[in-house]
Motif scaffolding. Structure first.
Motif, PDB file in Angstrom:
ATOM      1  N   TRP A   1      -7.840   3.315   4.777  1.00  0.00           N
ATOM      2  CA  TRP A   1      -7.949   4.785   4.745  1.00  0.00           C
ATOM      3  C   TRP A   1      -9.110   5.160   3.838  1.00  0.00           C
TER       4      TRP A   1
ATOM      5  N   GLU B   1      -8.634   3.004  -3.998  1.00  0.00           N
ATOM      6  CA  GLU B   1      -9.299   2.959  -2.704  1.00  0.00           C
ATOM      7  C   GLU B   1      -8.464   2.114  -1.742  1.00  0.00           C
ATOM      8  N   VAL B   2      -8.182   2.676  -0.588  1.00  0.00           N
ATOM      9  CA  VAL B   2      -7.391   1.985   0.423  1.00  0.00           C
ATOM     10  C   VAL B   2      -8.324   1.597   1.559  1.00  0.00           C
TER      11      VAL B   2
ATOM     12  N   VAL C   1      -5.882   7.646  -7.612  1.00  0.00           N
ATOM     13  CA  VAL C   1      -5.468   7.009  -6.360  1.00  0.00           C
ATOM     14  C   VAL C   1      -6.455   5.894  -6.028  1.00  0.00           C
TER      15      VAL C   1
ATOM     16  N   LEU D   1      -9.765   8.427   0.974  1.00  0.00           N
ATOM     17  CA  LEU D   1      -8.469   9.072   0.717  1.00  0.00           C
ATOM     18  C   LEU D   1      -8.486   9.836  -0.600  1.00  0.00           C
ATOM     19  N   ARG D   2      -9.049   9.234  -1.658  1.00  0.00           N
ATOM     20  CA  ARG D   2      -9.049   9.881  -2.971  1.00  0.00           C
ATOM     21  C   ARG D   2      -9.813  11.211  -2.915  1.00  0.00           C
TER      22      ARG D   2
ATOM     23  N   GLU E   1      -8.245  18.638  -1.253  1.00  0.00           N
ATOM     24  CA  GLU E   1      -7.068  19.363  -0.787  1.00  0.00           C
ATOM     25  C   GLU E   1      -6.367  20.075  -1.949  1.00  0.00           C
TER      26      GLU E   1
ATOM     27  N   LEU F   1       0.848   4.156  -2.947  1.00  0.00           N
ATOM     28  CA  LEU F   1       0.507   5.536  -2.595  1.00  0.00           C
ATOM     29  C   LEU F   1       1.704   6.465  -2.783  1.00  0.00           C
TER      30      LEU F   1
ATOM     31  N   MET G   1     -10.402  13.094  -0.344  1.00  0.00           N
ATOM     32  CA  MET G   1      -9.677  14.056   0.472  1.00  0.00           C
ATOM     33  C   MET G   1      -8.545  14.705  -0.316  1.00  0.00           C
ATOM     34  N   LEU G   2      -7.813  13.906  -1.105  1.00  0.00           N
ATOM     35  CA  LEU G   2      -6.718  14.453  -1.904  1.00  0.00           C
ATOM     36  C   LEU G   2      -7.234  15.428  -2.953  1.00  0.00           C
TER      37      LEU G   2
ATOM     38  N   THR H   1       0.830  -1.209   0.000  1.00  0.00           N
ATOM     39  CA  THR H   1       0.000   0.000   0.000  1.00  0.00           C
ATOM     40  C   THR H   1       0.861   1.253   0.000  1.00  0.00           C
TER      41      THR H   1
END
Length: 593
Positions: free
Chosen positions: A349, A345-346, A343, A352-353, A359, A316, A355-356, A312
């Motif tokens: 987490w 799916e983790v 990105v 995550l995608r 951001e 990433l 959120m990135l 992972t």
């Protein structure tokens, strides 16, 4: 004669149809001739043959560039034949041998790519010469050419000092069956690395081998010294290929890390572009494992948790390194968002995608919001929702302390409660006191459909909505006559009630309620809101005075006194005496009328 390139012979040597008695370059059917009888190749064998042919073509192209430069300084025909054989340029090697009068060697070279019996025959002949003591009488390079045709590549490597690609080519062309999978040659090379590291060339990247233009600068050379043990990207890919052909289950974390490291293809440790593209393509064709699938294997105990974490992290890291590279390049924020959308799916987490992406949109908001091209790319090409972009603009406006822009962006993002709170506490009072009622009307009208679900609407947006409706009704009454002004008393009463409720929210226990609702209770904010309430109270007072005077009623003086007291209660203490004088004058004028 086809020259040193030998393209036609090379095409036959690695054709999909492998023959024993002869080669037909135009035959692309799924049949191969062996000992005169047709054998139908299965689909899997055909795929394996295509892969082998593809690897062979790539290795020949690499070797051809080197051997053409080497032949410029070669004068001995035997050495020329050896070097051409090492590059698998069979037609050119046979032509050189025939021109030198060595027709026996030329005949063997011509059959090297097709007949499986040539190699055992040559090996047997070498053994006969060795036992008879005749090997020493042969020219060294000519003897090495026979040994190469017999599949004995170690002495050839010591003589020619080939790089790892050309050495792997020798193993593929002369040490494995024409129908053997690629994994066999790769495994032979890996075994040679373990058993004979002094002779076997390591799989170093091309820029470390000195063949690439990246090393011409001094700084690039210093960067290479940072990772002297880096392996070539092509070699790592071949290992993945070989493992898949051998149907090995699972992934070793070290193999994926080596595959995605920048040192495998570039002396620049910050160059993550090729690693990201490689990761994306291999993931799309399912050549790399899916993180969710690996997590499922880890839950069942088929994969260690530490290995899952390492895999992972490698995936990433490749994604984040590419995003960082695009950000450092500048003016490429939309492509950074594009990378973030890839990105995976983790499971450990979630989200995550998203959120990135959020951001990046916030961080680079000034860049994409000022460019129609970039905004169109985000909305149309990447299919991002308009609300997501508006939410990023709201956060950026809050950072810049631009409350009006923040409120507009929150409305565009559908953040109704947040927009209403900001409107009631900061934006609306300032617009109201500045006389910018048109802008205030636009903001309030967007919130009206959601008034029933908004907290403190009566003392927030509803207060300003009532005031604006009163002003509009008053203007309509002045333009259309008394009939249109009949709604003024009811609207005055509604506005008066909301003014009183808003004043209560600012005083005493109302402060706690406002704070719980997230209202800004700073001294300046409270002062602005008190001034707004005062102006609204005066407006109610004036409208009622006009209505009372128009009706000729003595109740007008009572209305003046009532509204004067209401106005005083809405004002801060330092403004009450001034407003008391204003109220007294208006009351006197009303009585005089």
């Amino acid at each position: 004669e086809r020259g040193a390139g030998g393209e036609a012979e090379d095409g036959r040597a690695d054709a999909l149809m492998l023959t024993a008695a002869g080669d037909d370059p135009n035959n692309d059917a799924a049949d191969a001739l062996e000992t005169g009888s047709a054998i139908a190749l299965s689909q899997s064998a055909l795929v394996a043959a295509k892969r082998r042919a593809g690897l062979s073509r790539w290795l020949r192209r690499h070797a051809k560039r080197s051997v053409e430069a080497e032949l410029q300084a070669v004068r001995d025909p035997a050495e020329a034949v050896l070097r051409l054989l090492a590059a698998h340029q069979l037609a050119a090697a046979a032509a050189v041998a025939a021109a030198a009068g060595d027709v026996r060697l030329a005949t063997l070279v011509a059959q090297a790519s097709g007949r499986q019996t040539v190699q055992p025959d040559v090996a047997e002949q070498l053994e006969v010469w060795q036992q008879a003591g005749m090997s020493q009488s042969l020219q060294p390079d000519r003897l090495l050419a026979y040994k190469l045709l017999a599949g004995q590549v170690e002495e050839v490597q010591q003589r020619l000092r080939l790089d790892w690609r050309r050495y792997l080519g020798l193993l593929l062309w002369y040490c494995s069956s024409p129908t053997a999978p690629v994994s066999e040659a790769v495994q032979q090379y890996r075994q040679a690395l373990l058993t004979d590291r002094h002779t076997t060339p390591p799989p170093a990247p091309s820029y470390i081998e000195g063949g690439g233009p990246q090393l011409r600068g001094g700084r690039a050379a210093s960067l290479v010294q940072v990772s002297p043990t880096a392996t070539d990207l092509h070699y790592e890919l071949l290992q993945v290929w070989a493992e898949q052909q051998q149907q090995q289950e699972g992934w070793q974390p070290s193999s994926l890390a080596a595959l995605l490291q920048a040192a495998a293809y570039s002396p620049n440790p910050l160059d993550a572009s090729l690693a990201w593209h490689l990761l994306t393509v291999m993931s799309a064709v399912r050549a790399l494992p899916d993180l969710e699938e690996l997590a499922h294997h880890a839950e069942q105990g088929a994969l260690a948790a530490s290995d899952l974490d390492a895999l992972t992290l490698d995936v990433l890291s490749a994604q984040m390194n590419m995003i960082a590279q695009l950000q450092l390049a500048g003016d490429l924020c939309e492509w950074a968002v594009y990378v973030a959308l890839h990105v995976p799916e983790v499971p450990s987490w979630p989200g995550l995608r998203g959120m990135l992406v959020r951001e990046l949109l916030v961080t680079h908001c000034p860049e994409w919001s000022a460019s129609e091209t970039k905004r169109a790319f985000l909305l149309r090409k990447l299919q991002l929702p308009q609300e997501l972009l508006a939410a990023a603009e709201a956060i950026w406006a809050a950072y810049k302390r631009d409350a009006l822009a923040q409120c507009r962006a929150q409305l565009a993002a559908g953040q109704w409660q947040a927009a209403h709170t900001l409107l009631a506490t900061t934006v609306a009072p300032r617009l109201f006191l500045a006389g910018r009622h048109e802008e205030l009307v636009v903001l309030v009208e967007q919130l009206l459909p959601y008034a029933g679900s908004l907290v403190d609407w009566e003392v927030g947006g509803g207060l300003y909505a009532s005031y604006l409706q009163l002003v509009a009704a008053e203007q309509q009454g002045a333009a259309q006559g008394p009939a249109a002004a009949e709604v003024l008393p009811a609207q005055c009463e509604l506005l008066a009630r909301r003014v009183q409720a808003a004043q209560a929210a600012l005083a005493g226990s109302g402060v706690e309620a406002g704070a719980a609702a997230g209202l800004d209770e700073s001294r300046q904010g409270r002062l602005y809101r008190q001034l707004v309430l005062s102006h609204m109270a005066q407006k109610v007072q004036r409208v009622m005075l006009v209505q009372a005077a128009a009706q000729g009623s003595m109740l007008g003086s009572q209305a003046v006194l009532m509204q004067t007291m209401m106005t005083l209660s809405c004002l801060p203490s330092e403004l009450r005496l001034q407003n008391l004088a204003l109220g007294s004058r208006e009351a006197a004028a009303s009585v005089a009328l």
